[in-house]
Design a protein around this motif. Structure first.
Motif, PDB file in Angstrom:
ATOM      1  N   UNK A 176       0.708  -1.182  -0.055  1.00 38.01           N
ATOM      2  CA  UNK A 176      -0.004  -0.077   0.119  1.00 38.01           C
ATOM      3  C   UNK A 176       0.647   1.276  -0.069  1.00 38.01           C
ATOM      4  N   UNK A 177       2.141   1.266   0.925  1.00 36.15           N
ATOM      5  CA  UNK A 177       2.755   2.484   0.821  1.00 36.15           C
ATOM      6  C   UNK A 177       3.528   2.487  -0.505  1.00 36.15           C
ATOM      7  N   UNK A 178       4.078   1.598  -1.080  1.00 39.66           N
ATOM      8  CA  UNK A 178       4.874   1.339  -2.093  1.00 39.66           C
ATOM      9  C   UNK A 178       3.832   1.969  -3.317  1.00 39.66           C
ATOM     10  N   UNK A 179       2.747   1.469  -3.371  1.00 35.85           N
ATOM     11  CA  UNK A 179       1.893   2.001  -4.345  1.00 35.85           C
ATOM     12  C   UNK A 179       1.399   3.243  -4.349  1.00 35.85           C
ATOM     13  N   UNK A 180       1.277   3.854  -3.076  1.00 38.85           N
ATOM     14  CA  UNK A 180       0.841   5.188  -2.993  1.00 38.85           C
ATOM     15  C   UNK A 180       2.069   6.276  -3.261  1.00 38.85           C
ATOM     16  N   UNK A 181       3.203   5.948  -2.967  1.00 38.52           N
ATOM     17  CA  UNK A 181       4.274   6.701  -3.238  1.00 38.52           C
ATOM     18  C   UNK A 181       4.807   6.614  -4.691  1.00 38.52           C
ATOM     19  N   UNK A 182       4.419   5.613  -5.281  1.00 36.66           N
ATOM     20  CA  UNK A 182       4.890   5.541  -6.826  1.00 36.66           C
ATOM     21  C   UNK A 182       3.788   5.707  -7.758  1.00 36.66           C
ATOM     22  N   UNK A 183       2.648   5.396  -7.432  1.00 40.97           N
ATOM     23  CA  UNK A 183       1.366   5.420  -8.123  1.00 40.97           C
ATOM     24  C   UNK A 183       1.773   4.434  -9.471  1.00 40.97           C
ATOM     25  N   UNK A 184       2.334   3.290  -8.723  1.00 41.89           N
ATOM     26  CA  UNK A 184       2.546   2.025  -9.795  1.00 41.89           C
ATOM     27  C   UNK A 184       1.590   1.314 -10.135  1.00 41.89           C
ATOM     28  N   UNK A 185       1.214   0.457 -11.224  1.00 39.69           N
ATOM     29  CA  UNK A 185       0.316  -0.196 -11.769  1.00 39.69           C
ATOM     30  C   UNK A 185       0.069  -1.471 -10.902  1.00 39.69           C
ATOM     31  N   UNK A 186       1.567  -1.877 -10.521  1.00 41.08           N
ATOM     32  CA  UNK A 186       1.596  -3.185  -9.717  1.00 41.08           C
ATOM     33  C   UNK A 186       2.894  -3.091  -9.022  1.00 41.08           C
ATOM     34  N   UNK A 187       2.677  -3.628  -7.815  1.00 41.74           N
ATOM     35  CA  UNK A 187       3.861  -3.826  -6.709  1.00 41.74           C
ATOM     36  C   UNK A 187       3.788  -5.467  -6.995  1.00 41.74           C
ATOM     37  N   UNK A 188       5.148  -5.833  -7.436  1.00 35.38           N
ATOM     38  CA  UNK A 188       5.411  -7.341  -7.113  1.00 35.38           C
ATOM     39  C   UNK A 188       6.877  -7.472  -6.192  1.00 35.38           C
ATOM     40  N   UNK A 189       6.382  -7.924  -5.089  1.00 35.79           N
ATOM     41  CA  UNK A 189       7.515  -8.102  -3.987  1.00 35.79           C
ATOM     42  C   UNK A 189       7.863  -9.550  -4.127  1.00 35.79           C
ATOM     43  N   UNK A 190       9.124  -9.544  -4.098  1.00 34.28           N
ATOM     44  CA  UNK A 190       9.984 -10.829  -4.544  1.00 34.28           C
ATOM     45  C   UNK A 190      10.384 -11.540  -3.057  1.00 34.28           C
ATOM     46  N   UNK A 191       9.644 -12.593  -2.912  1.00 36.03           N
ATOM     47  CA  UNK A 191       9.581 -13.143  -1.675  1.00 36.03           C
ATOM     48  C   UNK A 191      10.455 -14.497  -1.172  1.00 36.03           C
ATOM     49  N   UNK A 192      11.508 -14.799  -2.190  1.00 33.64           N
ATOM     50  CA  UNK A 192      12.476 -15.657  -2.023  1.00 33.64           C
ATOM     51  C   UNK A 192      11.552 -16.970  -2.296  1.00 33.64           C
ATOM     52  N   UNK A 193      11.751 -18.077  -1.407  1.00 29.61           N
ATOM     53  CA  UNK A 193      11.290 -19.295  -1.430  1.00 29.61           C
ATOM     54  C   UNK A 193       9.807 -19.357  -1.178  1.00 29.61           C
ATOM     55  N   UNK A 194       9.201 -18.349  -0.859  1.00 30.09           N
ATOM     56  CA  UNK A 194       7.708 -18.191  -0.644  1.00 30.09           C
ATOM     57  C   UNK A 194       7.059 -17.740  -1.975  1.00 30.09           C
ATOM     58  N   UNK A 195       7.703 -17.115  -2.670  1.00 29.67           N
ATOM     59  CA  UNK A 195       7.194 -16.903  -4.060  1.00 29.67           C
ATOM     60  C   UNK A 195       7.219 -15.250  -4.567  1.00 29.67           C
ATOM     61  N   UNK A 196       6.202 -14.661  -5.149  1.00 32.08           N
ATOM     62  CA  UNK A 196       5.858 -13.326  -5.353  1.00 32.08           C
ATOM     63  C   UNK A 196       4.503 -12.869  -4.720  1.00 32.08           C
TER      64      UNK A 196
END
Length: 307
Positions: free
Chosen positions: A207-227
């Motif tokens: 939510x914070x990343x989206x608000x700060x950048x107004x991006x279309x998608x945030x895609x967090x890379x979560x290692x062995x958990x996935x994305x």
């Protein structure tokens, strides 16, 4: 049709040091082997996208030295357009020193070197007379060069992606309207002060990343958990594939390069993340950054086996 991708970013030589474990302060440990391989977050993502079937060009700077010449040849050999890759006399080619322990844990020390000499003017040259579908950026070149690349790409309606690594507090507000903003866990914590580890913390950080950048998608890379994907009414974890990891170096770069390539071709961010996760799962089973990056046929065979 193959996606046309411009990577503006870093190209480095990796020095891989294999050892039983990292030495304690003032301790010496006998290592097992050492080797060199092509690396740098930008170069890794470019090679990943090219080997997955993309049509890739790079814009960056190498030193006029043996490492620079070797890296130039490596990129040419996988079919990447290097017409906007410059060798600068008097500068050292960037280097990453990778300390790889027996259990697969790695630690990196990065020396950006000639990557600091990539200028907004050189970025402008890379756009002249060329058409691209997507732009990939990372944080291993000067901020002003990334900003200029983003401005030019946005003017042309291109897909844009910022891989927010290495971890640092970075002014992502300068990338308003970016298509994909993709940090890993530690990079997310550096940007917003939240370490994502479950759905609740992922959502809070996104939510914070989206608000700060107004991006279309945030895609967090979560290692062995996935994305974890957030944006455009999507809020979900895309699981990774379980494999026996040998070396995690460049897995995140592999994921990003293949993600951008697939998304540029399909427009489906969730399916693209699953495809990119397969590529990353293959990569961690092999030693080295660019030598581990899989070809399109290998990715599709991997997915077919798990259908």
């Amino acid at each position: 049709m193959a996606a046309k991708i411009l990577m503006v970013g870093s190209i480095m030589m990796d020095l891989i040091l294999q050892m039983p474990r990292i030495p304690h302060p003032s301790e010496s440990i006998l290592g097992t082997t050492y080797s060199n391989a092509g690396g740098g977050k930008g170069s890794n993502s470019a090679v990943a996208a090219a080997k997955a079937g993309g049509e890739v060009s790079v814009c960056g700077t190498l030193g006029q030295d043996a490492n620079g010449e070797a890296l130039l040849d490596m990129l040419k050999n996988v079919g990447i357009d290097v017409s906007n890759l410059h060798l600068k006399d008097g500068s050292n080619t960037g280097m990453a020193v990778i300390m790889l322990e027996e259990d697969g844990m790695n630690r990196l020390a990065i020396y950006t070197g000639a990557n600091n000499d990539t200028t907004p003017e050189s970025v402008e040259e890379a756009f002249k007379g060329k058409e691209y579908d997507a732009l990939m950026m990372q944080l291993e070149i000067p901020l002003e060069s990334n900003v200029r690349a983003f401005e030019l790409a946005k003017e042309r309606g291109m897909i844009t992606c910022l891989d927010a690594g290495p971890a640092q507090d970075y002014p992502i507000e300068k990338f308003q309207g970016i298509t994909i903003l993709s940090p890993n866990e530690t990079e997310t914590e550096a940007l917003v002060g939240i370490l994502p580890k479950d759905d609740d913390t992922c959502i809070a950080a996104c939510k914070i990343l989206h608000e700060r950048s107004n991006c279309k998608y945030v895609v967090l890379k979560m290692g062995d958990k996935g994305s974890f994907i957030y944006g455009e009414d999507i809020c979900q974890m895309v699981p990774t594939f379980k494999v026996d990891a040998v070396d995690p170096t460049a897995a995140g770069d592999c994921f990003t390069g293949v993600l951008v390539k697939q998304y540029a071709e399909t427009g489906d961010i969730v399916a693209s993340a699953r495809y990119a996760s397969a590529a990353a799962a293959i990569s961690v089973q092999h030693l080295g950054a660019q030598p581990s990056l899989p070809a399109k046929d290998a990715i599709e065979a991997f997915l077919a086996e798990r259908a």
